[in-house]
Design a protein around this motif. Structure first.
Motif, PDB file in Angstrom:
ATOM      1  N   GLN A 455      50.152  18.224  48.745  1.00  0.00           N
ATOM      2  CA  GLN A 455      51.373  18.805  49.298  1.00  0.00           C
ATOM      3  C   GLN A 455      52.470  19.007  48.245  1.00  0.00           C
ATOM      4  O   GLN A 455      53.364  19.830  48.435  1.00  0.00           O
ATOM      5  N   ASN A 456      52.368  18.291  47.151  1.00  0.00           N
ATOM      6  CA  ASN A 456      53.373  18.434  46.083  1.00  0.00           C
ATOM      7  C   ASN A 456      53.093  19.598  45.138  1.00  0.00           C
ATOM      8  O   ASN A 456      53.939  19.943  44.316  1.00  0.00           O
ATOM      9  N   HIS A 457      51.906  20.235  45.268  1.00  0.00           N
ATOM     10  CA  HIS A 457      51.562  21.248  44.258  1.00  0.00           C
ATOM     11  C   HIS A 457      52.464  22.482  44.295  1.00  0.00           C
ATOM     12  O   HIS A 457      52.705  23.084  43.245  1.00  0.00           O
ATOM     13  N   PRO A 458      53.025  22.918  45.438  1.00  0.00           N
ATOM     14  CA  PRO A 458      53.959  24.048  45.373  1.00  0.00           C
ATOM     15  C   PRO A 458      55.211  23.736  44.546  1.00  0.00           C
ATOM     16  O   PRO A 458      55.666  24.576  43.746  1.00  0.00           O
ATOM     17  N   GLU A 459      55.774  22.526  44.742  1.00  0.00           N
ATOM     18  CA  GLU A 459      56.977  22.166  43.979  1.00  0.00           C
ATOM     19  C   GLU A 459      56.658  21.984  42.498  1.00  0.00           C
ATOM     20  O   GLU A 459      57.445  22.381  41.631  1.00  0.00           O
ATOM     21  N   ASN A 460      55.499  21.389  42.214  1.00  0.00           N
ATOM     22  CA  ASN A 460      55.091  21.240  40.810  1.00  0.00           C
ATOM     23  C   ASN A 460      54.901  22.593  40.142  1.00  0.00           C
ATOM     24  O   ASN A 460      55.269  22.797  38.980  1.00  0.00           O
ATOM     25  N   GLY A 461      54.320  23.518  40.881  1.00  0.00           N
ATOM     26  CA  GLY A 461      54.121  24.868  40.343  1.00  0.00           C
ATOM     27  C   GLY A 461      55.433  25.560  40.061  1.00  0.00           C
ATOM     28  O   GLY A 461      55.597  26.227  39.031  1.00  0.00           O
ATOM     29  N   MET A 462      56.398  25.410  40.967  1.00  0.00           N
ATOM     30  CA  MET A 462      57.713  26.025  40.760  1.00  0.00           C
ATOM     31  C   MET A 462      58.382  25.448  39.514  1.00  0.00           C
ATOM     32  O   MET A 462      58.997  26.176  38.731  1.00  0.00           O
ATOM     33  N   ASP A 463      58.255  24.123  39.318  1.00  0.00           N
ATOM     34  CA  ASP A 463      58.866  23.485  38.147  1.00  0.00           C
ATOM     35  C   ASP A 463      58.285  24.038  36.844  1.00  0.00           C
ATOM     36  O   ASP A 463      58.996  24.142  35.834  1.00  0.00           O
ATOM     37  N   ILE A 464      57.003  24.401  36.855  1.00  0.00           N
ATOM     38  CA  ILE A 464      56.363  24.908  35.640  1.00  0.00           C
ATOM     39  C   ILE A 464      56.901  26.279  35.249  1.00  0.00           C
ATOM     40  O   ILE A 464      57.142  26.555  34.076  1.00  0.00           O
TER      41      ILE A 464
END
Length: 564
Positions: A455-464
């Motif tokens: 569930q955290n992968h969308p936010e992690n992707g945005m941070d990248i």
């Protein structure tokens, strides 16, 4: 095998070095002996000085010749490609030996045997043909000397003796040459066993990878391109299941033969995998590779294979992917990956077609500030890492991009929105870089900790990607592609039109492909079953208006899609 071969060549070169050095040392000893014999009873310092100068010139000349020869040995690749260097070397040694013979009595000289050294080295280095030429030439030289310079007599004793020496030259070259030939054939046979695929007669996977690596290195040195074609037989598993592996092997042999006659001697054809072939095209551009690939596709399509009428398309065909170094890849690994990507697209979209590699992020580089180019390259690398961890993610991303292109056209999006949707489709799962491979491929249901990672992968992707100004309009798609129309999605629990429009588009495309793909924990649905699911979830999970358009796109194009 190449290491063994290189070691063998090095050892042979060492032997040749010793023999040729020995020849020059013999010549030097003879020159000194001749000088001291000539000047033994001469008291004039001037004559002695002239003699010493003469010896010095001879020594320097021999050293220079040997230095040039050693340099040529270091550049053995050049020697192999340019035999004239070997010829010049032979002529030089013959000239040196002739000079020694003339200075030491011509027909009376005791040093005619020096020709034997050059006969031996030439035979070892160039084989029986060149060895026999030198042996016969050397024999002719010494016999002509005897006939021309020996005093007239009923019996020419010098000629008689040198006939025996000539026989030694020839008898040395002949069996030694046969030995070199037999050894060469044995080495060639071993190379074939190691480098070739026993079934198809083309090179094998190991040789293909080694050659591609060296080819890319050579391309860097000479500033040229290297093109790569990947070929995969369409529905080959179906053919094998229907007719058996023996019939399948016949197909592989025929296709291998077609590929070999479709390229030049400089190109390398290899069997890369079970039904997959690769062709390396040194110094050929992408356009040249496309033409070759299209010709191969047509040739195979027009070749009759036993039982091809029972294939899904009524014919046995191949799909081909093309990429080129350095335009589309920065090293041999990326070249392989890019050609494989192009092949995947060819197989997914209709099959029996040629696709060139097109990188979405490479297109983006031309539209961003120079300071962000390295970031884009890093993003590309991260996506490659994710793909290597989870083959589904790779295939899923490629399909989502294809679906998104079609849907963007049907929605009549602006060019800017089309690009944004495509970039978002390509990068939407980049946040999975932090999820372990074991979790991505887990067959059992995820536990709470693992589900939190996912569930955290969308936010992690945005941070990248948020550090790249040119991708600011893409970050909402990456962040919100798991939101639901009823507000029960993540991470923001946005509802309805609060979800960005392009994120709502991407959610539908992403979910449809997930439903129609085999996952470790989920069996794929048919297109018809997935369409029913989209309709059922309209208004709850998906935007109902976009669902209608997407269903229209799928129904119009489903015959062109092939699951891989």
């Amino acid at each position: 095998m190449s290491i063994i071969k290189n070691n063998r060549e090095k050892q042979i070169n060492d032997i040749l070095s010793i023999v040729k050095l020995s020849t020059l040392l013999f010549v030097l000893i003879i020159v000194f002996k001749y000088f001291f014999k000539q000047y033994e009873y001469i008291e004039s310092p001037t004559d002695v000085n002239y003699g010493l100068i003469y010896i010095g010139i001879v020594v320097i000349s021999l050293m220079l010749i040997y230095t040039i020869w050693m340099f040529s040995i270091k550049r053995e690749k050049v020697i192999k490609k340019n035999n004239y260097i070997q010829h010049i070397e032979n002529i030089t040694f013959i000239g040196i030996i002739l000079a020694v013979i003339f200075f030491t009595g011509i027909h009376e000289s005791q040093y005619k045997f020096l020709f034997l050294f050059i006969v031996i080295t030439t035979t070892i280095q160039s084989g029986i043909k060149q060895g026999m030429i030198i042996a016969i030439s050397s024999s002719a030289i010494i016999l002509l000397i005897d006939l021309i310079f020996a005093p007239s007599a009923p019996v020419n004793a010098y000629f008689e003796n040198d006939i025996i020496l000539s026989g030694v030259f020839i008898l040395t070259s002949w069996p030694l040459g046969f030995y070199v030939k037999i050894e060469g054939e044995h080495i060639k046979e071993l190379e074939n066993m190691v480098n070739y695929d026993g079934l198809t007669g083309v090179y094998n996977h190991r040789y293909f990878r080694d050659f591609l690596r060296s080819c890319v290195k050579y391309s860097d040195d000479v500033k040229s391109s290297v093109s790569l074609i990947f070929i995969d037989i369409d529905y080959f598993k179906y053919y094998n299941d229907l007719y058996g592996h023996q019939k399948g092997d016949e197909v592989l042999k025929i296709i291998g033969a077609i590929l070999k006659r479709s390229v030049t001697d400089d190109d390398i054809v290899a069997r890369y995998g079970g039904e997959e072939f690769g062709i390396i095209l040194p110094r050929k551009t992408e356009e040249e590779a496309i033409k070759i690939a299209e010709k191969i596709r047509i040739d195979i399509e027009n070749t009759y294979f036993d039982g091809q009428e029972n294939q899904p398309n009524g014919n046995l065909t191949v799909s081909l992917g093309v990429s080129v170094y350095p335009d589309k890849a920065s090293n041999d690994i990326e070249l392989l990956k890019s050609a494989d990507d192009a092949l995947y697209k060819a197989k997914f979209f209709k099959k029996n077609r040629v696709e060139r590699y097109v990188s979405i992020l490479d297109d983006l580089k031309s539209n961003i500030e120079e300071r962000h180019v390295e970031v884009i390259a890093s993003i590309k690398t991260l996506i490659s890492v994710i793909n290597s961890k989870d083959r589904y993610t790779y295939a899923h991303t490629e399909r989502v991009v294809l679906y998104s292109r079609l849907l963007a056209d049907e929605l009549d999006l602006s060019e800017e929105d089309k690009k944004t949707l495509i970039y978002g489709a390509y990068m939407h799962d980049i946040g999975k870089i932090n999820i372990p491979k074991e979790v991505l491929n887990k067959k059992m249901p995820l536990n709470d900790e693992e589900w939190n990672m996912v569930q955290n992968h969308p936010e992690n992707g945005m941070d990248i990607v948020k550090c790249v100004d040119s991708l600011n309009n893409v970050t909402p798609l990456i962040l919100h592609h798991h939101e639901k129309y009823n507000g029960e999605g993540y991470p923001g629990k946005l509802k309805g039109e609060d979800i960005p429009f392009l994120a709502r588009v991407l959610t539908i495309v992403d979910s449809f492909d997930a439903m129609t793909s085999d996952r470790p924990y989920n069996k794929s649905k048919t297109y018809e079953e997935a369409i029913k699911e989209l309709i059922r979830c309209s208004g709850t999970q998906f935007d109902p208006d976009i669902v209608k358009v997407f269903i229209k796109v799928i129904k119009e194009n489903k015959d062109n899609f092939h699951r891989i």
